[in-house]
Scaffold this motif. Structure first.
Motif, PDB file in Angstrom:
ATOM      1  N   ILE A  64       0.786  -1.241   0.000  1.00  0.00           N
ATOM      2  CA  ILE A  64       0.000   0.000   0.000  1.00  0.00           C
ATOM      3  C   ILE A  64       0.817   1.291   0.000  1.00  0.00           C
ATOM      4  CG2 ILE A  64      -1.951  -1.097   1.184  1.00  0.00           C
ATOM      5  CD1 ILE A  64      -1.100   0.592   3.683  1.00  0.00           C
ATOM      6  N   GLN A  65       2.128   1.237  -0.019  1.00  0.00           N
ATOM      7  CA  GLN A  65       2.880   2.474   0.142  1.00  0.00           C
ATOM      8  C   GLN A  65       2.669   3.490  -0.980  1.00  0.00           C
ATOM      9  OE1 GLN A  65       7.114   2.005   0.541  1.00  0.00           O
ATOM     10  NE2 GLN A  65       7.167   0.359  -0.961  1.00  0.00           N
ATOM     11  N   GLY A  66       2.111   3.088  -2.116  1.00  0.00           N
ATOM     12  CA  GLY A  66       1.821   4.021  -3.209  1.00  0.00           C
ATOM     13  C   GLY A  66       0.369   4.448  -3.258  1.00  0.00           C
ATOM     14  N   ILE A  67      -0.332   4.384  -2.152  1.00  0.00           N
ATOM     15  CA  ILE A  67      -1.774   4.662  -2.135  1.00  0.00           C
ATOM     16  C   ILE A  67      -2.102   6.139  -2.386  1.00  0.00           C
ATOM     17  CG2 ILE A  67      -2.039   5.055   0.351  1.00  0.00           C
ATOM     18  CD1 ILE A  67      -4.416   2.847  -1.609  1.00  0.00           C
ATOM     19  N   LYS A  68      -1.220   7.064  -2.033  1.00  0.00           N
ATOM     20  CA  LYS A  68      -1.544   8.493  -2.150  1.00  0.00           C
ATOM     21  C   LYS A  68      -1.906   8.932  -3.569  1.00  0.00           C
ATOM     22  CE  LYS A  68       0.592  10.018   2.072  1.00  0.00           C
ATOM     23  NZ  LYS A  68       1.625  10.791   2.733  1.00  0.00           N
ATOM     24  N   PRO A  69      -1.125   8.591  -4.601  1.00  0.00           N
ATOM     25  CA  PRO A  69      -1.549   9.006  -5.946  1.00  0.00           C
ATOM     26  C   PRO A  69      -2.854   8.340  -6.386  1.00  0.00           C
ATOM     27  CG  PRO A  69       0.483   7.719  -6.060  1.00  0.00           C
ATOM     28  CD  PRO A  69       0.189   7.965  -4.618  1.00  0.00           C
ATOM     29  N   VAL A  70      -3.100   7.156  -5.901  1.00  0.00           N
ATOM     30  CA  VAL A  70      -4.358   6.459  -6.218  1.00  0.00           C
ATOM     31  C   VAL A  70      -5.532   7.216  -5.600  1.00  0.00           C
ATOM     32  CG1 VAL A  70      -5.646   4.312  -5.889  1.00  0.00           C
ATOM     33  CG2 VAL A  70      -3.210   4.218  -6.420  1.00  0.00           C
ATOM     34  N   LEU A  71      -5.359   7.636  -4.350  1.00  0.00           N
ATOM     35  CA  LEU A  71      -6.403   8.403  -3.680  1.00  0.00           C
ATOM     36  C   LEU A  71      -6.618   9.754  -4.356  1.00  0.00           C
ATOM     37  CD1 LEU A  71      -5.470   7.621   0.034  1.00  0.00           C
ATOM     38  CD2 LEU A  71      -7.464   6.760  -1.230  1.00  0.00           C
ATOM     39  N   ARG A  72      -5.537  10.436  -4.715  1.00  0.00           N
ATOM     40  CA  ARG A  72      -5.659  11.739  -5.396  1.00  0.00           C
ATOM     41  C   ARG A  72      -6.409  11.613  -6.712  1.00  0.00           C
ATOM     42  NH1 ARG A  72      -0.375  12.657  -3.391  1.00  0.00           N
ATOM     43  NH2 ARG A  72       0.537  11.915  -5.334  1.00  0.00           N
ATOM     44  N   ALA A  73      -6.188  10.497  -7.428  1.00  0.00           N
ATOM     45  CA  ALA A  73      -6.849  10.274  -8.717  1.00  0.00           C
ATOM     46  C   ALA A  73      -8.279   9.770  -8.554  1.00  0.00           C
ATOM     47  CB  ALA A  73      -6.040   9.293  -9.554  1.00  0.00           C
ATOM     48  N   LYS A  74      -8.687   9.545  -7.299  1.00  0.00           N
ATOM     49  CA  LYS A  74     -10.040   9.066  -6.991  1.00  0.00           C
ATOM     50  C   LYS A  74     -10.371   7.734  -7.671  1.00  0.00           C
ATOM     51  CE  LYS A  74     -11.918  13.659  -6.006  1.00  0.00           C
ATOM     52  NZ  LYS A  74     -11.240  13.831  -4.793  1.00  0.00           N
ATOM     53  N   VAL A  75      -9.369   6.872  -7.724  1.00  0.00           N
ATOM     54  CA  VAL A  75      -9.555   5.523  -8.265  1.00  0.00           C
ATOM     55  C   VAL A  75     -10.330   4.708  -7.236  1.00  0.00           C
ATOM     56  CG1 VAL A  75      -8.360   3.407  -8.955  1.00  0.00           C
ATOM     57  CG2 VAL A  75      -7.433   5.637  -9.612  1.00  0.00           C
ATOM     58  N   PRO A  76     -11.406   4.030  -7.636  1.00  0.00           N
ATOM     59  CA  PRO A  76     -12.129   3.169  -6.688  1.00  0.00           C
ATOM     60  C   PRO A  76     -11.216   2.081  -6.140  1.00  0.00           C
ATOM     61  CG  PRO A  76     -13.354   3.414  -8.742  1.00  0.00           C
ATOM     62  CD  PRO A  76     -11.997   4.012  -8.963  1.00  0.00           C
ATOM     63  N   ILE A  77     -11.341   1.800  -4.841  1.00  0.00           N
ATOM     64  CA  ILE A  77     -10.517   0.797  -4.172  1.00  0.00           C
ATOM     65  C   ILE A  77     -11.412  -0.334  -3.705  1.00  0.00           C
ATOM     66  CG2 ILE A  77      -8.953   0.343  -2.248  1.00  0.00           C
ATOM     67  CD1 ILE A  77      -8.320   3.407  -2.325  1.00  0.00           C
ATOM     68  N   LEU A  78     -11.169  -1.523  -4.210  1.00  0.00           N
ATOM     69  CA  LEU A  78     -11.915  -2.697  -3.787  1.00  0.00           C
ATOM     70  C   LEU A  78     -11.061  -3.483  -2.821  1.00  0.00           C
ATOM     71  CD1 LEU A  78     -12.914  -1.966  -6.783  1.00  0.00           C
ATOM     72  CD2 LEU A  78     -14.037  -4.166  -6.629  1.00  0.00           C
ATOM     73  N   THR A  79     -11.593  -3.726  -1.630  1.00  0.00           N
ATOM     74  CA  THR A  79     -10.869  -4.468  -0.614  1.00  0.00           C
ATOM     75  C   THR A  79     -11.837  -4.928   0.458  1.00  0.00           C
ATOM     76  OG1 THR A  79      -8.851  -4.444   0.725  1.00  0.00           O
ATOM     77  CG2 THR A  79     -10.253  -2.474   0.849  1.00  0.00           C
ATOM     78  N   LEU A  80     -11.354  -5.766   1.338  1.00  0.00           N
ATOM     79  CA  LEU A  80     -12.170  -6.207   2.462  1.00  0.00           C
ATOM     80  C   LEU A  80     -12.280  -5.078   3.490  1.00  0.00           C
ATOM     81  CD1 LEU A  80     -10.707  -9.783   2.870  1.00  0.00           C
ATOM     82  CD2 LEU A  80     -12.914  -9.158   1.880  1.00  0.00           C
ATOM     83  N   PRO A  81     -13.380  -4.989   4.213  1.00  0.00           N
ATOM     84  CA  PRO A  81     -13.545  -3.925   5.207  1.00  0.00           C
ATOM     85  C   PRO A  81     -12.417  -3.869   6.240  1.00  0.00           C
ATOM     86  CG  PRO A  81     -15.646  -4.999   4.811  1.00  0.00           C
ATOM     87  CD  PRO A  81     -14.594  -5.798   4.078  1.00  0.00           C
ATOM     88  N   GLY A  82     -11.934  -5.010   6.695  1.00  0.00           N
ATOM     89  CA  GLY A  82     -10.847  -5.033   7.668  1.00  0.00           C
ATOM     90  C   GLY A  82      -9.562  -4.447   7.113  1.00  0.00           C
ATOM     91  N   THR A  83      -9.288  -4.705   5.851  1.00  0.00           N
ATOM     92  CA  THR A  83      -8.108  -4.143   5.205  1.00  0.00           C
ATOM     93  C   THR A  83      -8.248  -2.635   5.075  1.00  0.00           C
ATOM     94  OG1 THR A  83      -7.655  -6.189   4.005  1.00  0.00           O
ATOM     95  CG2 THR A  83      -6.708  -4.171   3.093  1.00  0.00           C
TER      96      THR A  83
END
Length: 119
Positions: A64-83
């Motif tokens: 997950i260390q590259g999550i910031k650009p993904v969040l900025r681009a508003k890319v939908p994230i599919l994952t389990l609720p606990g994750t």
């Protein structure tokens, strides 16, 4: 075109893979630092904004260390609720998955499986 898989990185220093059918591209994990992730995507002719969705397997830094650009681009994230909770993700972009339940992502169908891991 068929399905094309690009391994952007694999190992304890980062994990990321792109799965594409020519119409859409799914990012499986984003364990590279933001600049390295965007550079690797650029090498295969993509950008963060061309990613249809991020499938996040678990919350370890090497996934997950590259999550910031993904969040900025508003890319939908599919994952389990606990994750999502463990990764401290804002729920607005998270589309929760359930173990064993199929989920459509563009032309792909994905299913979360339970795997033994220390996450």
């Amino acid at each position: 075109m068929g399905v094309v898989v690009h391994s952007l990185a694999s190992g304890s220093s980062g994990n990321a893979m792109v799965i594409s059918d020519g119409q859409g591209a799914i990012l499986l994990d984003c364990g590279l630092r933001g600049t390295r992730l965007t550079a690797r995507l650029r090498e295969i002719g993509l950008s963060i904004t061309s990613i249809t969705a991020l499938l996040l397997s678990h919350e370890h830094t090497d996934h997950i260390q590259g999550i910031k650009p993904v969040l900025r681009a508003k890319v939908p994230i599919l994952t389990l609720p606990g994750t999502a909770r463990a990764a401290e993700l804002d729920g607005t972009l998270v589309e929760p998955m359930s173990i064993g339940v199929e989920c459509a992502v563009g032309a792909f169908t994905v299913t979360a499986l339970s795997v033994s891991h220390d996450a």
